[in-house]
Design an enzyme around this catalytic site. Structure first.
Site, short mmCIF file in Angstrom:
data_model
loop_
_atom_site.label_atom_id
_atom_site.label_comp_id
_atom_site.label_asym_id
_atom_site.label_seq_id
_atom_site.Cartn_x
_atom_site.Cartn_y
_atom_site.Cartn_z
CG ASP A 96 -2.31 -0.12 1.02
OD1 ASP A 96 -2.90 0.89 0.64
OD2 ASP A 96 -2.86 -1.22 1.21
CG ASP A 198 -5.00 4.59 1.35
OD1 ASP A 198 -5.88 3.73 1.46
OD2 ASP A 198 -4.95 5.62 2.05
CD GLU A 256 -9.15 3.65 -1.49
OE1 GLU A 256 -9.92 3.01 -0.76
OE2 GLU A 256 -8.35 4.48 -1.03
CG HIS A 331 -8.90 -3.09 4.05
ND1 HIS A 331 -8.67 -3.01 2.69
CD2 HIS A 331 -8.59 -1.87 4.54
CE1 HIS A 331 -8.24 -1.79 2.39
NE2 HIS A 331 -8.17 -1.08 3.49
CG ASP A 332 -11.51 0.22 3.43
OD1 ASP A 332 -11.08 0.16 4.61
OD2 ASP A 332 -10.88 0.74 2.50
C1 GLC Z 1 -8.41 3.85 2.20
C2 GLC Z 1 -8.16 2.55 2.92
C3 GLC Z 1 -8.80 2.65 4.28
C4 GLC Z 1 -8.17 3.78 5.03
C5 GLC Z 1 -8.27 5.08 4.25
C6 GLC Z 1 -7.37 6.14 4.83
O1 GLC Z 1 -9.75 4.05 1.91
O2 GLC Z 1 -8.60 1.47 2.18
O3 GLC Z 1 -8.71 1.46 4.98
O4 GLC Z 1 -8.79 3.93 6.26
O5 GLC Z 1 -7.89 4.93 2.91
O6 GLC Z 1 -6.03 5.85 4.59
#
Ligand code: GLC
Ligand code: CA
Length: 537
Positions: A96, A198, A256, A331-332
């Protein structure tokens, strides 16, 4: 050909995968002890969530040292062993890259908050309080909602789009960008094979922070383009990152991309523009909420016609330019089978297999979240009622390895309680059962790899208005596959399109039988079938 187009990505959530030392927290040695399992899956890439030094305000997404490993997870020596061991097994490692923000405990921020004149001051977004609180921006993780936090030391506000312990970095500052590029090189020089970027669209903001009412922003939720994120200079930064770092390595990059429009997405992944390789959109994840209410799940479930429309739309976006990704959980998000399938005792197995079939027959690089290969469930209702941080723990419970206490995840007390169903749902049981979800997953990967039509074939949606069946073809030269997925718990007859005959070869079927009468196939609940024909029409 780019290797990442043919790759199957498996996401390991390190905190919950396997604990090696009994402290209840998954770690790098834990992953190392499961190399054989990873290899047995047939995956090509492991994407590991952040393992950098972090005070863990947001489970590692708040980094205080980019070039070191979180103590709970192990040491840099463990990391090198992990990377080396995966490479020996021909599995690549993607990390990440969290560069929209750091932890407030990062040295840069400590310096930055010290004085208005500190050389690191402009690494972050500060606004003097003399001018009052800057125009409202919502914060994702802050109860009060404002992304501006007052800091008394210098009587200024800093911006934190995520938690108050995750101050946003100021990408306008060339010096900051250079430091990030150096850090990326540090990992690439070690041999890391890419980054999942991210919250990357948030790095570019309108520095004037024009005023918006809270209402306006809430209404636009999901459409951050232009004022909240995805400022046009995003492309400048990504192109600069490409020139200075990415172009020098054979690596994979995936953005993302929440709230991103197809046009913006194209700009990011169009190879001619030299930015990133891939992106994952959130439009699919947004299906099934009560319209206009971001956080309330629709009690009537989700609409398959809409689902097909969204995945077809994004397929077409990347069929024209760039390359797509496909995922149904991470994971989200809630667990895949609970959210998009049916996790009742009766239907969990067929629906999990059906969703696996979907992911591996689409024209995109599939991302698979650890545990979904054994049909891990989650409490989807709780998740959707409250999409705050704590709800995300539903999909972060420890991995279920076997029948022993805490599902074999740890000998100590796990950081998060193991799902109570672990005695029926675990790797040990499914490994031995030829009809398990796990073995179906392995078989489906083999089929995808053996058939280039599943990688590169043109996707064509059939019967778009059908409310229960998602059917499509994939065509490459003279080869054509038909994929039929029953997304409902009903049995029904489905008419096979003309160019397919009833005696076509069935490559995979999540039931033992496939009843066909003339041009009709009788589908059982959540049945998934992939058929192959030589004769393209
Ligand atoms: C992304 C990640 C998430 C995190 C956020 C802030 O959305 O997937 O888990 O909390 O970014 O870094
Ligand atoms: Ca541990």
């Amino acid at each position: 050909m780019k290797w990442w187009k043919e790759a199957i990505v498996y996401q390991v959530y390190p905190r919950s995968f396997k604990d090696s030392n009994g402290d209840g927290i998954g770690d790098l040695q834990g992953i190392i002890s499961k190399f054989d399992y990873l290899q047995s899956l047939g995956i090509d890439v492991v994407w590991i969530n952040p393992v950098y030094t972090s005070p863990n305000d947001d489970n590692g997404y708040d980094i205080s040292d980019y070039c070191d490993i979180m103590k709970e997870f192990g040491t840099m020596k463990d990391f090198d062993e992990l990377l080396d061991g995966l490479h020996k097994r021909k599995i690549r490692l993607v990390m990440d890259l969290v560069v929209n923000h750091t932890s407030d405990e990062h040295e840069w921020f400590k310096q930055s908050r010290n004085s208005r004149k500190n050389p690191y001051r402009n690494y972050y977004h500060w606004r003097h309080s003399e001018k009052g609180e800057p125009p409202f921006r919502p914060s994702f993780f802050d109860e009060k909602g404002s992304a501006w936090k007052y800091d008394s030391k210098t009587r200024s506000y800093y911006l934190h789009i995520f938690s108050v312990k995750q101050p946003d970095l100021n990408w306008e500052n060339r010096q900051l960008r250079k430091e990030i590029y150096e850090m990326m090189k540090f990992w690439f020089d070690k041999g890391v094979d890419g980054f999942r970027m991210d919250a990357i669209t948030f790095i570019a903001k309108d520095e004037n922070f024009p005023a918006f009412t809270e209402d306006e922003i809430q209404k636009q939720y999901g459409e951050w383009s232009g004022y909240y994120a995805s400022h046009p200079c995003l492309h400048e930064y990504l192109h600069e990152m490409y020139t200075e770092v990415l172009s020098k390595y054979d690596v994979m990059t995936v953005a993302e991309g929440p709230g991103i429009s197809p046009e913006e997405a194209h700009k990011i992944v169009d190879p001619a523009r030299k930015e990133l390789n891939m992106l994952y959109h959130f439009e699919g994840m947004g299906i099934g909420y009560v319209p206009g209410e971001f956080k309330r799940v629709d009690p009537n479930g989700y609409d398959l016609v809409k689902f097909k429309e969204v995945y077809t739309k994004w397929n077409d976006v990347f069929a024209r330019k760039g390359w797509g990704t496909i995922y149904l959980g991470n994971h989200d998000q809630p667990r895949m089978v609970s959210r998009w399938g049916n996790d009742s005792a009766e239907f969990k197995v067929p629906s999990a297999k059906m969703l696996i079939t979907f992911l591996f027959t689409m024209h995109a690089t599939p991302f698979f979240y650890n545990g979904d290969e054994i049909g891990k469930k989650g409490d989807v209702k709780r998740f959707l009622e409250n999409q705050k941080e704590s709800a995300r723990d539903n999909s972060r419970t420890p991995f279920q390895w076997d029948n022993s206490s805490h599902a074999g995840f740890t000998t100590g007390a796990p950081w998060l309680k193991v799902n109570h169903n672990y005695t029926e749902c675990n790797v040990e049981i499914q490994d031995k059962d030829p009809d398990s979800i796990l073995n179906y997953f392995r078989k489906m990967i083999k089929i995808r790899k053996a058939n280039p039509v599943l990688l590169y074939g043109h996707y064509h949606l059939l019967d778009k208005a059908h409310k229960q069946v998602y059917a499509y073809t994939r065509t490459l030269e003279d080869e054509k596959f038909l994929i039929i997925l029953n997304f409902s718990k009903e049995s029904l007859d489905y008419r096979i399109p003309g160019s397919f005959r009833h005696d076509e070869e069935i490559l995979i079927n999540n039931y033992k039988t496939c009843e066909q009468h003339k041009d009709k196939v009788h589908l059982q609940p959540y049945q998934a079938i992939v058929m192959k024909t030589k004769s393209a029409d």
